[in-house]
Design a protein around this motif. Structure first.
Motif, PDB file in Angstrom:
ATOM      1  N   ILE C 349       0.838  -1.196   0.000  1.00 14.20           N
ATOM      2  CA  ILE C 349       0.000   0.000   0.000  1.00 14.20           C
ATOM      3  C   ILE C 349       0.878   1.254   0.000  1.00 14.20           C
ATOM      4  CG2 ILE C 349      -0.372   0.105   2.531  1.00 14.20           C
ATOM      5  CD1 ILE C 349      -3.205   0.719   0.193  1.00 14.20           C
ATOM      6  N   ARG C 350       2.006   1.186   0.716  1.00 18.79           N
ATOM      7  CA  ARG C 350       2.907   2.359   0.725  1.00 18.79           C
ATOM      8  C   ARG C 350       3.419   2.648  -0.679  1.00 18.79           C
ATOM      9  NH1 ARG C 350       5.317  -0.152   5.201  1.00 18.79           N
ATOM     10  NH2 ARG C 350       7.206  -0.633   4.040  1.00 18.79           N
ATOM     11  N   SER C 351       3.810   1.570  -1.348  1.00 22.06           N
ATOM     12  CA  SER C 351       4.330   1.746  -2.700  1.00 22.06           C
ATOM     13  C   SER C 351       3.249   2.322  -3.622  1.00 22.06           C
ATOM     14  CB  SER C 351       4.841   0.391  -3.197  1.00 22.06           C
ATOM     15  OG  SER C 351       4.838   0.344  -4.579  1.00 22.06           O
ATOM     16  N   GLY C 352       2.028   1.789  -3.492  1.00 16.33           N
ATOM     17  CA  GLY C 352       0.919   2.270  -4.313  1.00 16.33           C
ATOM     18  C   GLY C 352       0.606   3.731  -4.053  1.00 16.33           C
ATOM     19  N   LEU C 353       0.567   4.107  -2.774  1.00 16.21           N
ATOM     20  CA  LEU C 353       0.221   5.487  -2.435  1.00 16.21           C
ATOM     21  C   LEU C 353       1.315   6.458  -2.857  1.00 16.21           C
ATOM     22  CD1 LEU C 353      -1.474   5.026   1.049  1.00 16.21           C
ATOM     23  CD2 LEU C 353      -2.570   5.559  -1.142  1.00 16.21           C
ATOM     24  N   ASN C 354       2.564   5.990  -2.786  1.00 19.05           N
ATOM     25  CA  ASN C 354       3.644   6.861  -3.265  1.00 19.05           C
ATOM     26  C   ASN C 354       3.494   7.161  -4.743  1.00 19.05           C
ATOM     27  OD1 ASN C 354       5.329   7.650  -1.120  1.00 19.05           O
ATOM     28  ND2 ASN C 354       5.938   5.521  -0.877  1.00 19.05           N
ATOM     29  N   LYS C 355       3.111   6.123  -5.495  1.00 15.20           N
ATOM     30  CA  LYS C 355       2.893   6.328  -6.927  1.00 15.20           C
ATOM     31  C   LYS C 355       1.746   7.296  -7.142  1.00 15.20           C
ATOM     32  CE  LYS C 355       4.186   1.821  -8.764  1.00 15.20           C
ATOM     33  NZ  LYS C 355       3.651   0.632  -9.433  1.00 15.20           N
ATOM     34  N   LEU C 356       0.689   7.105  -6.351  1.00 20.04           N
ATOM     35  CA  LEU C 356      -0.533   7.880  -6.545  1.00 20.04           C
ATOM     36  C   LEU C 356      -0.342   9.340  -6.155  1.00 20.04           C
ATOM     37  CD1 LEU C 356      -3.618   7.818  -7.151  1.00 20.04           C
ATOM     38  CD2 LEU C 356      -3.942   7.491  -4.716  1.00 20.04           C
ATOM     39  N   ILE C 357       0.194   9.566  -4.971  1.00 20.53           N
ATOM     40  CA  ILE C 357       0.209  10.933  -4.439  1.00 20.53           C
ATOM     41  C   ILE C 357       1.484  11.663  -4.798  1.00 20.53           C
ATOM     42  CG2 ILE C 357       0.129  12.300  -2.305  1.00 20.53           C
ATOM     43  CD1 ILE C 357      -1.864  10.173  -1.297  1.00 20.53           C
ATOM     44  N   LYS C 358       2.593  10.948  -4.782  1.00 24.97           N
ATOM     45  CA  LYS C 358       3.854  11.631  -5.062  1.00 24.97           C
ATOM     46  C   LYS C 358       4.364  11.362  -6.474  1.00 24.97           C
ATOM     47  CE  LYS C 358       4.985  11.440  -0.189  1.00 24.97           C
ATOM     48  NZ  LYS C 358       5.567  10.506   0.765  1.00 24.97           N
ATOM     49  N   GLY C 359       3.656  10.498  -7.193  1.00 27.10           N
ATOM     50  CA  GLY C 359       4.081  10.200  -8.551  1.00 27.10           C
ATOM     51  C   GLY C 359       5.381   9.421  -8.616  1.00 27.10           C
ATOM     52  N   GLU C 360       5.755   8.797  -7.488  1.00 29.67           N
ATOM     53  CA  GLU C 360       7.013   8.046  -7.476  1.00 29.67           C
ATOM     54  C   GLU C 360       6.794   6.668  -8.070  1.00 29.67           C
ATOM     55  OE1 GLU C 360       8.346   7.903  -3.450  1.00 29.67           O
ATOM     56  OE2 GLU C 360       8.583  10.080  -3.365  1.00 29.67           O
ATOM     57  N   THR C 361       7.760   6.226  -8.836  1.00 28.92           N
ATOM     58  CA  THR C 361       7.595   4.902  -9.409  1.00 28.92           C
ATOM     59  C   THR C 361       8.267   3.859  -8.541  1.00 28.92           C
ATOM     60  OG1 THR C 361       9.493   5.380 -10.776  1.00 28.92           O
ATOM     61  CG2 THR C 361       7.322   5.599 -11.797  1.00 28.92           C
ATOM     62  N   PHE C 362       9.029   4.295  -7.554  1.00 32.68           N
ATOM     63  CA  PHE C 362       9.594   3.326  -6.611  1.00 32.68           C
ATOM     64  C   PHE C 362       9.368   3.922  -5.241  1.00 32.68           C
ATOM     65  CE2 PHE C 362      13.261   5.868  -5.434  1.00 32.68           C
ATOM     66  CZ  PHE C 362      13.357   6.730  -6.500  1.00 32.68           C
ATOM     67  N   PHE C 363       9.503   3.110  -4.219  1.00 34.88           N
ATOM     68  CA  PHE C 363       9.271   3.688  -2.910  1.00 34.88           C
ATOM     69  C   PHE C 363      10.463   3.434  -2.005  1.00 34.88           C
ATOM     70  CE2 PHE C 363       8.501  -0.337  -1.021  1.00 34.88           C
ATOM     71  CZ  PHE C 363       8.562  -0.101   0.336  1.00 34.88           C
ATOM     72  N   GLN C 364      10.636   4.354  -1.068  1.00 41.79           N
ATOM     73  CA  GLN C 364      11.698   4.192  -0.091  1.00 41.79           C
ATOM     74  C   GLN C 364      11.078   4.318   1.278  1.00 41.79           C
ATOM     75  OE1 GLN C 364      13.883   7.473  -1.701  1.00 41.79           O
ATOM     76  NE2 GLN C 364      15.586   6.121  -2.216  1.00 41.79           N
ATOM     77  N   GLY C 365      11.816   3.899   2.290  1.00 40.49           N
ATOM     78  CA  GLY C 365      11.327   4.055   3.654  1.00 40.49           C
ATOM     79  C   GLY C 365      10.456   2.886   4.055  1.00 40.49           C
ATOM     80  N   GLY C 366      10.151   2.826   5.319  1.00 40.40           N
ATOM     81  CA  GLY C 366       9.425   1.678   5.835  1.00 40.40           C
ATOM     82  C   GLY C 366      10.389   0.507   5.943  1.00 40.40           C
ATOM     83  N   ARG C 367       9.948  -0.515   6.665  1.00 38.80           N
ATOM     84  CA  ARG C 367      10.867  -1.637   6.832  1.00 38.80           C
ATOM     85  C   ARG C 367      10.576  -2.719   5.816  1.00 38.80           C
ATOM     86  NH1 ARG C 367       9.658  -3.296  12.271  1.00 38.80           N
ATOM     87  NH2 ARG C 367       7.870  -1.920  11.988  1.00 38.80           N
ATOM     88  N   ASN C 368      11.615  -3.459   5.491  1.00 42.04           N
ATOM     89  CA  ASN C 368      11.386  -4.530   4.522  1.00 42.04           C
ATOM     90  C   ASN C 368      10.920  -5.785   5.245  1.00 42.04           C
ATOM     91  OD1 ASN C 368      13.604  -5.759   5.633  1.00 42.04           O
ATOM     92  ND2 ASN C 368      14.999  -4.900   4.108  1.00 42.04           N
ATOM     93  N   THR C 369      10.801  -6.834   4.523  1.00 41.18           N
ATOM     94  CA  THR C 369      10.213  -8.039   5.094  1.00 41.18           C
ATOM     95  C   THR C 369      11.282  -9.010   5.595  1.00 41.18           C
ATOM     96  OG1 THR C 369      10.170  -8.989   2.905  1.00 41.18           O
ATOM     97  CG2 THR C 369       8.165  -7.909   3.632  1.00 41.18           C
ATOM     98  N   GLY C 370      12.482  -8.504   5.792  1.00 39.48           N
ATOM     99  CA  GLY C 370      13.611  -9.359   6.138  1.00 39.48           C
ATOM    100  C   GLY C 370      13.423 -10.177   7.400  1.00 39.48           C
ATOM    101  N   SER C 371      12.617  -9.664   8.339  1.00 37.53           N
ATOM    102  CA  SER C 371      12.525 -10.357   9.615  1.00 37.53           C
ATOM    103  C   SER C 371      11.571 -11.546   9.554  1.00 37.53           C
ATOM    104  CB  SER C 371      12.064  -9.380  10.690  1.00 37.53           C
ATOM    105  OG  SER C 371      10.817  -8.847  10.304  1.00 37.53           O
ATOM    106  N   GLU C 372      10.861 -11.721   8.439  1.00 38.11           N
ATOM    107  CA  GLU C 372       9.952 -12.859   8.358  1.00 38.11           C
ATOM    108  C   GLU C 372      10.734 -14.119   8.003  1.00 38.11           C
ATOM    109  OE1 GLU C 372       6.346 -12.102   6.126  1.00 38.11           O
ATOM    110  OE2 GLU C 372       6.678  -9.972   6.532  1.00 38.11           O
TER     111      GLU C 372
END
Lengths: 382, 102, 536, 94
Positions: C349-372
């Motif tokens: 959802i973060r990636s989607g909203l970044n595209k939508l609101i900021k027009g970014e095609t990639f997203f940064q920030g937030g934590r990745n899924t490494g701990s799973e």
């Protein structure tokens, strides 16, 4: 690959442009390029009521309509296509609500018979044999032609386009015309969103956008665009055979072979613009009209409404000619809502015009008619 | 196939009523949709599709698709997944489209 | 023509929250809802909500719906139209048409808040239109609203939260779930939801897809097939499964019909579920007087929908009121939404909203899924490594009863923290963190068990007797066993390991039907026994 | 090989995956064109079920990413309304 040279650039992928492309290619013209801003039949063609009528009040229209119907009747062979155009010939029932209208219908039928159009006048009660649930209140008489009907505009356009492609025509969709280049009073090319196409001939078949295309060539074409709204119901098993239409009550309504009812009316005070949004006003008025005329429809659901843009000429008759001001600039514009039903004959007429051959039929569709005050007065239009 | 006991939910069912589906008497509870009542009766094939004649049943249950259209009290193309069953209703499956009889 | 300041379309969590935000601020509001009840999908949600205390985590969706409905009905500024379907918005005439009780109503609103939610995606496979193939929403409607069993043996397609939750609900309704199919190599939804159905013995087929439905007049079975890493079918792995229902839960798409028709600018963002309206951070679309909230602005959870609804309501209302307090609240909601979306499971959802609101095609920030941890994500069953990471030391295990939280995935959730009377459970500042138990504070009281939305907390009394231990576990099935009853004791895969005796059945109103059953088993099984089955 | 003619893309108008794939291969790569020719999206659901499947098919065959394609425009009145209801004549079965 973008084609950068053409014998003619046809502007507009509606039924007129595609019919012209097909007919020209059939007659051997090479290097035809058709450019369409969006996709085929995306303009007025794809938004029309899909009726085909031969019951006209002028010789010219009777002739063009009869000729066109003959082609629709033999479409598979004529266009060499496997596409089913869903032709349905269950007639047009035209309703007359005044003595004057009855007189006019009688005059029209006299002309129609000259062209072999099998129309006839019906008493109000006789029209119930054709549409048993028709409200005949205030009805004076009706005119009926059993061979009028309906065809699928998308399929007709697709059939023309695919056959044209087979004959070598290049069709460029999603390609917008940005300008028309001229040099020394002659056309040299068409600028498009996908590059320049060099050509000496252009056919303006841009429908609603015909006036704008004219401006690109420095011409002031006397046509304007007007919104016409339409709606369609859910499909039900067939109960209404003919197109039911009234000029004075201002309505047309037909059940398509698919089972849905398509209907509309001519707007008032619309203004000249390119609007194609739907209105609540239309939904309410149409509902009143349709259920008064055809009461069982009350139980039927309207599932979609939309609008299209008529390209209207001063006498509401087509303008099909070469510009006198700019050689090589052809136009097939101002169909005023009848482009689809006339497209087969117009395609043939245009072909002779463009190939500089004797016109195949004697009709007055040139631009000069307005100056000459020879406008055509067709009494029977919605 | 009605659920009588549920670990979380309680079903407050309305009055027992009956309607007719293609000639068969079907039990329903007031407030239930026609589709739910047919399902409870084990009827899951509703229609045959108009063009390809394939069997069709419930699909979305929220009135968005076209899988459950039936003629209800003479009104064709009624979405039975959102139409509540009423005492004495006459429900017909459609073939191929509904009929608009006066 | 009915005049109103605000017209809210859709009476689900987003729409209700939007209407309440306006109504509480004395703004004339109309709320229209297609069904004859409010609550939208909440009505079908018998499980407890994740999220934070502030957003009522730990309560069942159905209870949240009841409370919200009552508040709507009490608010004098809100005119509620039930059984009222939106027909369209005529922008030129500024008329919104609605069908209610066989009449077309015309509204003339100053602002529109559209919260129509989502619809279910469909799937291409052979015979995908056979009767017996239902959307997950349809299955929920039948069993949770009308109390009608959709079928006897259901194959679930899709392991997103909806697929997993509906599978669990089917079992609660007395229906057998013969399997859950997932095309991706890992479970789509929360692993705790998967663990719940695994404990009940439901097989989970990751990297599998449905090839065809079998049956002439209705579904009698399905053929499934394994997929390789590139999502291609592996020939020869076809497998037939007997079932009388195939339930599709392959994702949701925003229901944007009104927005598309009104002429709002739209954009296709796969992470948000498909075509969504272009909007700003205040939920305002490209048409100034149209606001959006909830799933149609991007597919998310109900908690986010409620926050977005309130945000849209306040922002739309801000044009009528100028109260600084509202600005503070608006900032607070935005912050809460950010927190909610900040965990690994919010990356989409973060990636989607970044595209939508900021027009970014990639997203940064937030934590990745490494701990799973890999195995857990595939099977829904914690690995030995998972389990070792949470067990207290040997000394503590043998002292007094203790709680064990089998939660191995960072999701935004905190009821366990808030329900421990001794403050033994913490998760630090981020709601997405995994909970930690301070075993010096844990008394083994078991208060946390019934409040965990993932049903992932167990209470272990290792030394119940010389040879036996007890395991206390959440239980939401019928019938409820009696004290003293001998039951089958099952492991995390739903397989019987031993017979055990029920020594305690705890149920009270506060637990809201999540009973806690304590079962006595031989000591060796204290870390294996995780479910029970009644002996018929 | 999949039996594409047994895969229904549009329930409303009985359009199969085979129909859609053939059209795309014939050059109809805009969802509005496919809608007009096959009637996909003209039924009561207005393309809710078929829209995304068609986009995916177009994308697969043409190589254009789905994000670059657009869905068809919805048209009012959603879900349908009877003429009598527009007119406020409540002679419904209700």
């Amino acid at each position: 690959m973008m084609k950068n040279k053409a014998s003619i650039v046809i502007i507009g992928g509606g039924v007129i442009g595609c019919s012209a492309a097909y007919n020209l290619s059939k007659r051997g013209l090479k290097d035809i390029v058709l450019v369409e801003k969006k996709f085929l039949a995306s303009g007025a063609t794809g938004r029309c009521g899909a009726g085909i009528r031969q019951q006209w009040g002028t010789r010219q229209n009777c002739f063009l309509a009869k000729k066109s119907m003959e082609i629709f009747e033999n479409f598979r062979d004529y266009v060499d296509t496997k596409i089913d155009i869903e032709l349905k010939q269950k007639g047009y029932l035209l309703l007359a609500y005044s003595d004057k209208e009855v007189d006019q219908f009688e005059k029209n039928i006299f002309i129609q018979h000259e062209y072999g159009i099998p129309s006839r006048i019906l008493e109000p009660e006789e029209s119930l044999e054709i549409v048993p649930f028709l409200n005949i209140e205030k009805l004076k008489a009706a005119a009926f032609c059993p061979t009028d009907g309906h065809a699928n505009p998308f399929h007709v356009t697709a059939a023309y386009a695919e056959a044209a492609k087979k004959n070598g025509v290049t069709i460029l969709k999603d390609t917008e015309v940005l300008g028309i280049n001229k040099s020394k009073g002659r056309i040299t090319g068409v600028e498009t969103s996908k590059g320049l196409i060099e050509t000496e001939k252009v056919l303006n078949a841009a429908g609603s956008w015909a006036r704008e295309i004219g401006k690109m060539a420095g011409l002031d074409l006397p046509v304007f665009s007007e919104r016409h709204e339409i709606l369609v119901t859910e499909p039900v098993n067939s109960i209404l055979d003919p197109m039911v239409m009234s000029f004075s009550y201002n309505i047309y309504c037909q059940q398509s072979p698919h089972g849905s009812f398509i209907m509309g009316y001519g707007p008032e005070n619309e203004g000249h613009n390119h609007r194609i949004n739907s209105s609540c006003n239309f939904l309410e008025n149409m509902s009143k009209k349709a259920t008064w005329l055809l009461p069982p429809l009350k139980k039927l659901r309207i599932v979609r409404q939309w609008a299209g843009s008529y390209n209207i000429s001063p006498d509401k008759q087509p303008i099909v000619c070469e510009s006198e001001e700019l050689a090589g600039f052809y136009m097939a514009i101002g169909f005023s809502g009848h482009g689809f039903m006339l497209s087969p004959a117009i395609g043939i007429y245009l072909t002779d015009l463009i190939l500089k051959e004797e016109p195949p039929f004697d009709i007055t569709v040139d631009l000069g008619r307005f100056e000459r005050r020879e406008t055509i007065s067709e009494p029977s239009v919605v | 196939m009605r659920i009588e006991k549920h670990p979380i939910l309680t079903f407050e069912r309305g009055k027992e009523i009956y309607f007719i589906f293609d000639g068969k008497r079907i039990k329903a509870f007031e407030g239930e949709t026609i589709a739910a009542a047919l399902h409870a009766d084990g009827i899951i094939k509703y229609n045959t599709s108009p063009k390809l004649h394939r069997p069709r049943g419930l699909f979305c249950a929220v009135g968005h698709c076209s899988s459950c259209l039936m003629t209800v009290n003479g009104v064709p193309n009624t979405r039975i997944c959102v139409t509540r069953a009423k005492e004495g209703m006459i429900v017909h499956s459609q073939n191929p489209r509904g009929d608009l009889n006066d | 023509m009915i005049e109103t300041d605000i017209l809210v379309v859709g009476g689900g969590p987003a729409g209700i929250s939007a209407a309440l935000a306006c109504g509480r601020n004395n703004i004339k509001t109309v709320l229209i809802e297609e069904r004859d009840f409010l609550g939208g999908q909440l009505i079908k949600q018998t499980h407890r909500f994740f999220g934070s205390k502030e957003e009522r985590a730990g309560s069942r969706g159905i209870r949240i719906a009841e409370d919200l409905m009552n508040e709507i009905k009490k608010n004098k500024n809100i005119d509620l139209y039930l059984d009222a379907r939106a027909l369209g918005y005529y922008e030129e005439e500024k008329i919104f048409t609605v069908l209610q009780n066989g009449r077309m109503l015309k509204f003339s609103p100053r602002k529109l808040i559209i919260a129509t939610g989502a619809f279910e995606k469909s799937l291409s496979f052979e015979n995908n239109d056979l009767p017996g193939i239902y959307g997950a929403g349809a299955v929920q409607t039948l069993m949770n609203i009308y109390g009608v069993k959709p079928a006897e043996r259901v194959l679930m397609i899709g392991s997103g939260n909806i697929g997993l939750i509906v599978s669990y609900q089917l079992i609660q309704a007395g229906v057998q779930v013969v399997g859950v199919i997932e095309a991706a190599p890992e479970i789509g939804g929360y692993a705790v939801h998967a663990s719940k159905i695994r404990r009940l013995g439901v097989p989970l087929y990751t990297s599998h897809t449905i090839k065809k439905a079998i049956g002439n007049e209705f579904v009698t079975g399905a053929e499934i097939i394994e997929l390789d890493r590139n999502w291609n079918e592996i020939k020869g792995t076809e497998k037939k499964i007997d079932c009388d229902c195939i339930c599709l839960s392959v994702g949701l798409s925003p229901l944007v019909d009104i927005l598309s028709q009104s002429g709002c600018e739209m954009v296709y963002i796969p992470e948000l579920g498909g075509e969504v309206p272009v909007r700003n951070e205040n939920m305002q679309t490209s048409i100034d007087n149209i606001y959006v909230a909830g799933d149609l602005a991007g597919i998310e959870e109900a908690t986010a929908a409620m926050l977005e609804g309130e945000l849209a309501g306040l922002c739309a209302a801000n044009t009528f009121i100028n109260d600084v307090k509202q600005d503070e609240r608006i900032e607070k909601i935005k912050n809460n939404l950010e927190v909610l979306r900040s965990g690994p499971k919010g990356s989409k959802i973060r990636s989607g909203l970044n595209k939508l609101i900021k027009g970014e095609t990639f997203f940064q920030g937030g934590r990745n899924t490494g701990s799973e941890i890999e195995a857990f994500k595939k099977t829904g069953i914690p690995s030995g490594e998972n389990l070792r990471s949470i067990l207290p030391d040997e000394k503590r295990i043998n002292e007094t009863p203790f709680a064990l939280i089998e939660c191995f995935q960072e999701i935004p959730c905190d009821p366990c923290v808030n329900n421990c009377p001794f403050g033994a459970i913490t998760e630090g500042t981020d709601i997405n963190n995994l909970p930690k138990i301070d075993y010096s504070k844990c008394t083994g009281c078991g208060s946390c068990i019934s409040r965990c939305p993932g049903l992932a907390i167990f209470l272990i009394n290792k030394n119940y007797s010389e040879n036996t231990s007890t395991v206390s576990m959440p239980y939401e099935m019928l019938p409820v066993p009696q004290k003293g009853e001998i039951v089958d004791v099952l492991d995390r895969e739903g397989k019987k390991i031993v017979s055990g005796k029920v020594v305690k059945v705890l149920k009270n109103e506060k637990m809201d039907k999540t009973n806690v059953i304590s079962v006595e088993i031989p000591k060796e099984f204290f870390n294996v026994a995780r479910n029970i089955r009644l002996v018929k | 090989m999949m039996k594409e003619d047994n895969i229904i893309v549009c329930r409303c108008e009985d359009v199969t995956l085979k129909d859609i794939r053939e059209l795309i291969k014939r050059g109809y790569t805009n969802i509005e064109e496919i809608k007009r020719i096959t009637r996909c999206g003209m039924g009561p659901c207005q393309g809710k079920n078929c829209g995304q499947i068609i986009l995916r098919e177009i994308s697969m065959i043409t190589g254009i990413p789905v994000e670059k394609l657009t869905l068809q425009r919805y048209r009012p009145p959603f879900g349908g309304i009877k003429f009598s209801e527009v007119l406020g004549e409540n002679n419904d079965e209700k």
